[in-house]
Scaffold this motif. Structure first.
Motif, PDB file in Angstrom:
ATOM      1  N   PHE A 164      36.104  33.660  41.183  1.00  0.00           N
ATOM      2  CA  PHE A 164      37.168  33.826  42.182  1.00  0.00           C
ATOM      3  C   PHE A 164      37.831  35.187  42.026  1.00  0.00           C
ATOM      4  O   PHE A 164      38.240  35.812  43.015  1.00  0.00           O
ATOM      5  N   TYR A 165      37.955  35.658  40.790  1.00  0.00           N
ATOM      6  CA  TYR A 165      38.505  36.993  40.536  1.00  0.00           C
ATOM      7  C   TYR A 165      37.618  38.064  41.157  1.00  0.00           C
ATOM      8  O   TYR A 165      38.115  38.990  41.825  1.00  0.00           O
ATOM      9  N   ILE A 166      36.311  37.953  40.974  1.00  0.00           N
ATOM     10  CA  ILE A 166      35.378  38.906  41.580  1.00  0.00           C
ATOM     11  C   ILE A 166      35.514  38.871  43.104  1.00  0.00           C
ATOM     12  O   ILE A 166      35.531  39.913  43.774  1.00  0.00           O
ATOM     13  N   PHE A 167      35.640  37.668  43.647  1.00  0.00           N
ATOM     14  CA  PHE A 167      35.798  37.517  45.093  1.00  0.00           C
ATOM     15  C   PHE A 167      37.079  38.179  45.578  1.00  0.00           C
ATOM     16  O   PHE A 167      37.080  38.930  46.563  1.00  0.00           O
ATOM     17  N   GLY A 168      38.201  37.922  44.893  1.00  0.00           N
ATOM     18  CA  GLY A 168      39.489  38.452  45.331  1.00  0.00           C
ATOM     19  C   GLY A 168      39.558  39.959  45.295  1.00  0.00           C
ATOM     20  O   GLY A 168      40.002  40.605  46.262  1.00  0.00           O
ATOM     21  N   LYS A 169      39.094  40.551  44.196  1.00  0.00           N
ATOM     22  CA  LYS A 169      39.204  42.012  44.091  1.00  0.00           C
ATOM     23  C   LYS A 169      38.238  42.722  45.034  1.00  0.00           C
ATOM     24  O   LYS A 169      38.544  43.803  45.541  1.00  0.00           O
ATOM     25  N   THR A 170      37.089  42.110  45.303  1.00  0.00           N
ATOM     26  CA  THR A 170      36.148  42.721  46.229  1.00  0.00           C
ATOM     27  C   THR A 170      36.611  42.570  47.673  1.00  0.00           C
ATOM     28  O   THR A 170      36.374  43.451  48.509  1.00  0.00           O
ATOM     29  N   LEU A 171      37.288  41.482  47.967  1.00  0.00           N
ATOM     30  CA  LEU A 171      37.761  41.246  49.336  1.00  0.00           C
ATOM     31  C   LEU A 171      38.915  42.165  49.709  1.00  0.00           C
ATOM     32  O   LEU A 171      38.929  42.728  50.817  1.00  0.00           O
ATOM     33  N   GLY A 172      39.884  42.333  48.793  1.00  0.00           N
ATOM     34  CA  GLY A 172      41.080  43.081  49.159  1.00  0.00           C
ATOM     35  C   GLY A 172      41.291  44.383  48.425  1.00  0.00           C
ATOM     36  O   GLY A 172      41.605  45.414  49.034  1.00  0.00           O
ATOM     37  N   ILE A 173      41.099  44.384  47.100  1.00  0.00           N
ATOM     38  CA  ILE A 173      41.422  45.574  46.303  1.00  0.00           C
ATOM     39  C   ILE A 173      40.343  46.643  46.427  1.00  0.00           C
ATOM     40  O   ILE A 173      40.641  47.843  46.322  1.00  0.00           O
ATOM     41  N   LEU A 174      39.105  46.256  46.667  1.00  0.00           N
ATOM     42  CA  LEU A 174      38.033  47.243  46.796  1.00  0.00           C
ATOM     43  C   LEU A 174      38.069  47.994  48.129  1.00  0.00           C
ATOM     44  O   LEU A 174      38.051  49.233  48.138  1.00  0.00           O
ATOM     45  N   SER A 188      42.272  46.925  38.144  1.00  0.00           N
ATOM     46  CA  SER A 188      41.759  45.601  38.505  1.00  0.00           C
ATOM     47  C   SER A 188      40.386  45.341  37.893  1.00  0.00           C
ATOM     48  O   SER A 188      39.832  44.252  38.073  1.00  0.00           O
ATOM     49  N   GLY A 189      39.849  46.345  37.192  1.00  0.00           N
ATOM     50  CA  GLY A 189      38.530  46.185  36.589  1.00  0.00           C
ATOM     51  C   GLY A 189      37.397  46.512  37.535  1.00  0.00           C
ATOM     52  O   GLY A 189      36.253  46.096  37.310  1.00  0.00           O
ATOM     53  N   MET A 190      37.699  47.287  38.589  1.00  0.00           N
ATOM     54  CA  MET A 190      36.696  47.574  39.605  1.00  0.00           C
ATOM     55  C   MET A 190      35.475  48.288  39.027  1.00  0.00           C
ATOM     56  O   MET A 190      34.343  48.031  39.448  1.00  0.00           O
TER      57      MET A 190
END
Length: 348
Positions: A224-234, A130-132
């Protein structure tokens, strides 16, 4: 869950602090400032006792009791959990005969071990693809291409860090309120849609369909991508990792999945520069979105909901059993664990 989600908060805080140091300080000074956190962490780890499961696995039961009470206190429920841990490890040691490799092969065949391990492998593939770690490592060149130079690169980098930090705080609350699967797949959906939209906008800009005065527009779906991955994938992989492994195999399972995380970290970070160079940010985002989608599909069918469930219930799920377990010793251990987690006393 909320406590494990603080790992995401720590990750976001570290990125923000490191980038602030890098922006405001001379690089040598920034290196010393960042290195000081490692020194403090080393001191804190040195002052902490060894983990109770490790001590119990080595037969150091007195030290295990001291360590467990240091971490968890001495209340009635904690003492019962400590006894279950000790009895579980004693049985594991007593049944371990013959070569160690045969013992590990036997563990690898157990559903309650290999199913959570496979799930965590997919979780950490998702985490890295996801590019974390790529985004924090290459934020400046990435944001320079996304904004088309309309926004100063270091300013956009700090925008990303602040958004990540704020979303990580929100994630600590959301993880405690919503189901794990809900938060994870919400983050996956937002990330995939935002990555594809950013790629489309970048391609349109490259072909001249977006006027110069609006060339900064791709930064909107990127945020929005930064928001989504930090909210759920992180946060969710770390929350799941603390819940999905049975106590008897938690150390081994966590070690294997952690090794897989490190391998994926190496692969993704080392391939990112070549990917940015050969197919650009737009192409790289398409690849990431596609891989996130694949991992999301696998996890949709593999990952059970763990929020609000005891370790007993989760272990039974992977073993495809219920409380009526044929093995009497295993039945006793599982039922005792259920009593601990539901707060019931032995006499009830």
């Amino acid at each position: 869950g909320a406590f494990l989600a603080t790992i995401a908060f720590s990750f976001a805080t570290g990125m923000l602090v490191a980038h602030i140091f890098g922006t405001l300080l001379y690089w040598r000074t920034a290196g010393v400032a960042c290195g000081s956190f490692y020194a403090v962490s080393l001191i804190l780890i040195s002052l902490s006792p060894e983990t109770p499961p490790y001590l119990a696995s080595k037969g150091l039961y007195t030290e295990c009791r001291k360590s467990f009470r240091w971490f968890r206190g001495c209340d009635h429920v904690s003492e019962k959990e400590l006894n279950i841990l000790l009895n579980s490890q004693k049985r594991e040691i007593s049944v371990t005969t013959g070569p160690r490799w045969r013992h590990y092969i036997d563990i690898a065949k157990r559903q309650e071990f290999y199913k959570p391990t496979v799930i965590m492998m997919f979780m950490f593939i998702l985490f890295q693809i996801s590019g974390m770690t790529v985004v924090p490592s290459y934020t400046v060149p990435m944001m320079k291409e996304v904004t088309g130079g309309a926004i100063e690169s270091y300013t956009s980098m700090l925008m990303v860090d602040v958004l990540r930090f704020a979303t990580a705080i929100l994630a600590c609350i959301v993880v405690n309120k919503l189901n794990r699967r809900t938060v994870l797949f919400l983050g996956v959906t937002i990330s995939v849609a935002s990555l594809f939209l950013t790629s489309i906008l970048l391609y349109l800009r490259d072909f001249g369909y977006i006027p110069d005065e609006y060339k900064w527009v791709p930064i909107i779906p990127t945020m929005f991508y930064i928001f989504g991955k930090t909210l759920g994938i992180l946060p969710i992989p770390w929350a799941i990792a603390g819940e999905i492994f049975p106590l008897a195999y938690r150390s081994l399972g966590s070690g294997i999945s952690g090794m897989f995380l490190s391998i994926m970290f190496f692969v993704v970070v080392k391939t990112a520069p070549a990917s940015f160079r050969d197919i650009g940010v737009s192409g790289t985002f398409c690849v990431y979105a596609f891989c996130i989608s694949l991992c999301g599909i696998f996890l949709y069918f593999l990952l059970p909901e763990t929020k609000g469930k005891t370790l007993y219930e989760i272990e039974c799920h992977f073993k495809n059993t219920n409380a009526n377990i044929k093995d009497s010793s295993e039945n006793y251990r599982m039922l005792e664990l259920e009593k601990i987690e539901t707060g019931r006393d032995e006499g009830e």
